[in-house]
Scaffold this motif. Structure first.
Motif, PDB file in Angstrom:
ATOM      1  N   ILE A 145      61.106 148.531 -25.716  1.00  0.00           N
ATOM      2  CA  ILE A 145      60.765 147.846 -26.962  1.00  0.00           C
ATOM      3  C   ILE A 145      61.219 146.384 -26.892  1.00  0.00           C
ATOM      4  CG2 ILE A 145      61.290 147.686 -29.430  1.00  0.00           C
ATOM      5  CD1 ILE A 145      59.339 149.903 -28.747  1.00  0.00           C
ATOM      6  N   ALA A 146      62.428 146.167 -26.392  1.00  0.00           N
ATOM      7  CA  ALA A 146      62.956 144.805 -26.281  1.00  0.00           C
ATOM      8  C   ALA A 146      62.066 143.959 -25.365  1.00  0.00           C
ATOM      9  CB  ALA A 146      64.377 144.847 -25.739  1.00  0.00           C
ATOM     10  N   LYS A 147      61.610 144.546 -24.280  1.00  0.00           N
ATOM     11  CA  LYS A 147      60.734 143.842 -23.345  1.00  0.00           C
ATOM     12  C   LYS A 147      59.398 143.513 -24.007  1.00  0.00           C
ATOM     13  CE  LYS A 147      58.316 144.442 -18.935  1.00  0.00           C
ATOM     14  NZ  LYS A 147      58.015 145.384 -17.819  1.00  0.00           N
ATOM     15  N   ASP A 148      58.824 144.485 -24.698  1.00  0.00           N
ATOM     16  CA  ASP A 148      57.536 144.282 -25.370  1.00  0.00           C
ATOM     17  C   ASP A 148      57.623 143.164 -26.405  1.00  0.00           C
ATOM     18  OD1 ASP A 148      56.414 146.381 -23.935  1.00  0.00           O
ATOM     19  OD2 ASP A 148      56.938 147.865 -25.456  1.00  0.00           O
ATOM     20  N   LEU A 149      58.650 143.227 -27.228  1.00  0.00           N
ATOM     21  CA  LEU A 149      58.783 142.248 -28.304  1.00  0.00           C
ATOM     22  C   LEU A 149      59.082 140.853 -27.762  1.00  0.00           C
ATOM     23  CD1 LEU A 149      60.714 144.279 -31.038  1.00  0.00           C
ATOM     24  CD2 LEU A 149      58.272 143.892 -30.800  1.00  0.00           C
ATOM     25  N   SER A 150      59.793 140.795 -26.633  1.00  0.00           N
ATOM     26  CA  SER A 150      60.072 139.503 -26.011  1.00  0.00           C
ATOM     27  C   SER A 150      58.782 138.846 -25.541  1.00  0.00           C
ATOM     28  CB  SER A 150      61.026 139.694 -24.839  1.00  0.00           C
ATOM     29  OG  SER A 150      61.242 138.478 -24.165  1.00  0.00           O
ATOM     30  N   GLU A 151      57.880 139.661 -24.989  1.00  0.00           N
ATOM     31  CA  GLU A 151      56.605 139.146 -24.488  1.00  0.00           C
ATOM     32  C   GLU A 151      55.668 138.738 -25.620  1.00  0.00           C
ATOM     33  OE1 GLU A 151      55.118 142.266 -22.029  1.00  0.00           O
ATOM     34  OE2 GLU A 151      56.514 141.866 -20.380  1.00  0.00           O
ATOM     35  N   LEU A 152      55.843 139.353 -26.788  1.00  0.00           N
ATOM     36  CA  LEU A 152      54.947 139.099 -27.918  1.00  0.00           C
ATOM     37  C   LEU A 152      55.615 138.313 -29.041  1.00  0.00           C
ATOM     38  CD1 LEU A 152      53.402 142.679 -28.090  1.00  0.00           C
ATOM     39  CD2 LEU A 152      52.237 140.639 -27.271  1.00  0.00           C
ATOM     40  N   GLN A 153      56.726 137.664 -28.757  1.00  0.00           N
ATOM     41  CA  GLN A 153      57.521 137.041 -29.807  1.00  0.00           C
ATOM     42  C   GLN A 153      56.740 136.014 -30.641  1.00  0.00           C
ATOM     43  OE1 GLN A 153      60.797 134.656 -28.260  1.00  0.00           O
ATOM     44  NE2 GLN A 153      59.815 134.555 -26.256  1.00  0.00           N
ATOM     45  N   ASP A 154      55.766 135.350 -30.026  1.00  0.00           N
ATOM     46  CA  ASP A 154      54.993 134.347 -30.767  1.00  0.00           C
ATOM     47  C   ASP A 154      53.968 134.980 -31.711  1.00  0.00           C
ATOM     48  OD1 ASP A 154      56.356 132.327 -29.479  1.00  0.00           O
ATOM     49  OD2 ASP A 154      54.892 132.180 -27.848  1.00  0.00           O
ATOM     50  N   GLU A 155      53.706 136.278 -31.550  1.00  0.00           N
ATOM     51  CA  GLU A 155      52.698 136.960 -32.365  1.00  0.00           C
ATOM     52  C   GLU A 155      53.312 137.828 -33.459  1.00  0.00           C
ATOM     53  OE1 GLU A 155      49.601 138.869 -29.989  1.00  0.00           O
ATOM     54  OE2 GLU A 155      50.437 137.864 -28.226  1.00  0.00           O
ATOM     55  N   ILE A 156      54.630 137.932 -33.457  1.00  0.00           N
ATOM     56  CA  ILE A 156      55.298 138.844 -34.383  1.00  0.00           C
ATOM     57  C   ILE A 156      55.299 138.310 -35.811  1.00  0.00           C
ATOM     58  CG2 ILE A 156      57.543 139.860 -34.979  1.00  0.00           C
ATOM     59  CD1 ILE A 156      58.088 140.089 -31.992  1.00  0.00           C
ATOM     60  N   ASN A 157      55.003 139.186 -36.741  1.00  0.00           N
ATOM     61  CA  ASN A 157      55.064 138.866 -38.162  1.00  0.00           C
ATOM     62  C   ASN A 157      56.511 139.071 -38.629  1.00  0.00           C
ATOM     63  OD1 ASN A 157      54.966 138.851 -40.966  1.00  0.00           O
ATOM     64  ND2 ASN A 157      52.990 139.905 -41.064  1.00  0.00           N
ATOM     65  N   GLU A 158      57.270 138.000 -38.677  1.00  0.00           N
ATOM     66  CA  GLU A 158      58.703 138.093 -38.978  1.00  0.00           C
ATOM     67  C   GLU A 158      58.976 138.594 -40.387  1.00  0.00           C
ATOM     68  OE1 GLU A 158      61.005 134.695 -37.945  1.00  0.00           O
ATOM     69  OE2 GLU A 158      59.983 134.386 -36.034  1.00  0.00           O
ATOM     70  N   ASN A 159      58.135 138.261 -41.342  1.00  0.00           N
ATOM     71  CA  ASN A 159      58.325 138.744 -42.707  1.00  0.00           C
ATOM     72  C   ASN A 159      58.168 140.260 -42.777  1.00  0.00           C
ATOM     73  OD1 ASN A 159      58.763 136.173 -43.826  1.00  0.00           O
ATOM     74  ND2 ASN A 159      56.568 135.819 -44.054  1.00  0.00           N
ATOM     75  N   TYR A 160      57.181 140.757 -42.046  1.00  0.00           N
ATOM     76  CA  TYR A 160      56.967 142.207 -42.023  1.00  0.00           C
ATOM     77  C   TYR A 160      58.112 142.905 -41.303  1.00  0.00           C
ATOM     78  CZ  TYR A 160      54.743 146.723 -41.243  1.00  0.00           C
ATOM     79  OH  TYR A 160      54.476 148.073 -41.209  1.00  0.00           O
ATOM     80  N   LEU A 161      58.650 142.255 -40.286  1.00  0.00           N
ATOM     81  CA  LEU A 161      59.772 142.808 -39.523  1.00  0.00           C
ATOM     82  C   LEU A 161      60.954 143.140 -40.429  1.00  0.00           C
ATOM     83  CD1 LEU A 161      61.171 143.404 -36.773  1.00  0.00           C
ATOM     84  CD2 LEU A 161      61.792 140.996 -36.688  1.00  0.00           C
ATOM     85  N   LYS A 162      61.148 142.345 -41.499  1.00  0.00           N
ATOM     86  CA  LYS A 162      62.289 142.520 -42.404  1.00  0.00           C
ATOM     87  C   LYS A 162      61.958 143.383 -43.620  1.00  0.00           C
ATOM     88  CE  LYS A 162      63.793 137.860 -41.101  1.00  0.00           C
ATOM     89  NZ  LYS A 162      64.000 136.466 -41.571  1.00  0.00           N
ATOM     90  N   SER A 163      60.781 143.953 -43.649  1.00  0.00           N
ATOM     91  CA  SER A 163      60.334 144.703 -44.824  1.00  0.00           C
ATOM     92  C   SER A 163      60.750 146.173 -44.792  1.00  0.00           C
ATOM     93  CB  SER A 163      58.808 144.627 -44.945  1.00  0.00           C
ATOM     94  OG  SER A 163      58.193 145.337 -43.873  1.00  0.00           O
ATOM     95  N   ASP A 164      60.750 146.797 -45.963  1.00  0.00           N
ATOM     96  CA  ASP A 164      61.035 148.232 -46.053  1.00  0.00           C
ATOM     97  C   ASP A 164      59.948 149.036 -45.364  1.00  0.00           C
ATOM     98  OD1 ASP A 164      63.342 147.824 -47.495  1.00  0.00           O
ATOM     99  OD2 ASP A 164      62.381 148.060 -49.450  1.00  0.00           O
ATOM    100  N   GLU A 165      58.705 148.510 -45.395  1.00  0.00           N
ATOM    101  CA  GLU A 165      57.594 149.213 -44.764  1.00  0.00           C
ATOM    102  C   GLU A 165      57.814 149.362 -43.255  1.00  0.00           C
ATOM    103  OE1 GLU A 165      56.076 147.496 -48.549  1.00  0.00           O
ATOM    104  OE2 GLU A 165      57.306 146.758 -46.895  1.00  0.00           O
ATOM    105  N   TYR A 166      58.288 148.278 -42.632  1.00  0.00           N
ATOM    106  CA  TYR A 166      58.523 148.357 -41.196  1.00  0.00           C
ATOM    107  C   TYR A 166      59.777 149.182 -40.891  1.00  0.00           C
ATOM    108  CZ  TYR A 166      58.888 147.210 -36.278  1.00  0.00           C
ATOM    109  OH  TYR A 166      58.965 147.313 -34.912  1.00  0.00           O
ATOM    110  N   ALA A 167      60.757 149.109 -41.757  1.00  0.00           N
ATOM    111  CA  ALA A 167      61.977 149.906 -41.570  1.00  0.00           C
ATOM    112  C   ALA A 167      61.629 151.397 -41.536  1.00  0.00           C
ATOM    113  CB  ALA A 167      62.972 149.615 -42.690  1.00  0.00           C
TER     114      ALA A 167
END
Length: 231
Positions: free
Chosen positions: A60-82
């Protein structure tokens, strides 16, 4: 919460849980296969889960590192993503099948970058992965990405010859053709395939790779793309 979960919760809270587990192992030791089961309780199961969790986290860490520019940071901090995060990690720990672990990994990653998929759809797909058998995922994976499926399972492309009844038991050798047909029927009922299980008994002019064609529906493709890594 089911009965097993209630028992586990009680044991975790109990000051005497360690004594209870030791007592169970002591009882098992009196039976011929007891020592093996006791070893599973104390050694194999925890270590295997820990190894799966470590590998899952590293990927997961590798995947997210490769896609860091595409990540929706607001969604990352949401209850939905949790919610999705917790479910996927739980699924990765509880399932040993590589196809299911890859699916949970893909959902965790793709949820952060697939903006066109609604939360309701994400949770629906997640629920399907949790409840589908490994066979359901194998059948749909093979239909959607046959060459990738064969490569992942170290199978030769020459196995895909003849009709469905001929090559499906070869590409999924762990299930007989009648069981495969049942999984095929389920996937058709979900609208994930364009062909029902009657294709196994139908005489066609095509065979092998040409018979595969495009058997996966648009909904099936959407599902497979969401639960797949780098397809």
């Amino acid at each position: 919460m089911n009965k097993i979960q209630k028992v586990e919760k009680h044991l975790k809270k109990s000051k005497h849980s360690e004594h209870i587990i030791n007592g169970i192992k002591a009882v098992l030791a009196n039976f011929p296969i007891g020592s093996g089961i006791a070893s599973l309780i104390s050694d194999y199961i925890p270590s295997q889960r820990e190894l799966r969790l470590m590998e899952f986290t590293e990927n997961i860490a590798k995947d997210l590192s490769e896609l860091q520019d595409e990540i929706n940071e607001n969604y990352l901090k949401s209850d939905e993503y949790a919610f999705i995060f917790e479910k996927c990690y739980k699924g990765a720990v509880e399932n040993y099948q590589k196809e299911k672990i890859i699916a949970f990994r893909a959902i965790l990653v793709n949820s952060l970058v697939e903006f066109e998929i609604t939360q309701t759809e994400k949770e629906f797909y997640l629920n399907l992965v949790e409840n589908f058998s490994l066979l359901h995922i194998q059948v749909l994976s093979f239909l959607a990405f046959p060459k990738k499926y064969l490569e992942l399972n170290e199978l030769d492309e020459s196995l895909v010859s003849g009709g469905f009844s001929s090559f499906f038991p070869k590409v999924i050798p762990t299930a007989n053709v009648e069981i495969i047909k049942l999984a095929f029927k389920d996937l058709y009922s979900y609208g994930f395939t364009n062909t029902d299980s009657s294709i196994f008994n139908t005489m066609t002019s095509s065979s092998g790779w040409s018979l595969l064609g495009d058997r996966v529906s648009k909904n099936g493709r959407n599902f497979m793309n969401f639960i797949s890594i780098n397809q």
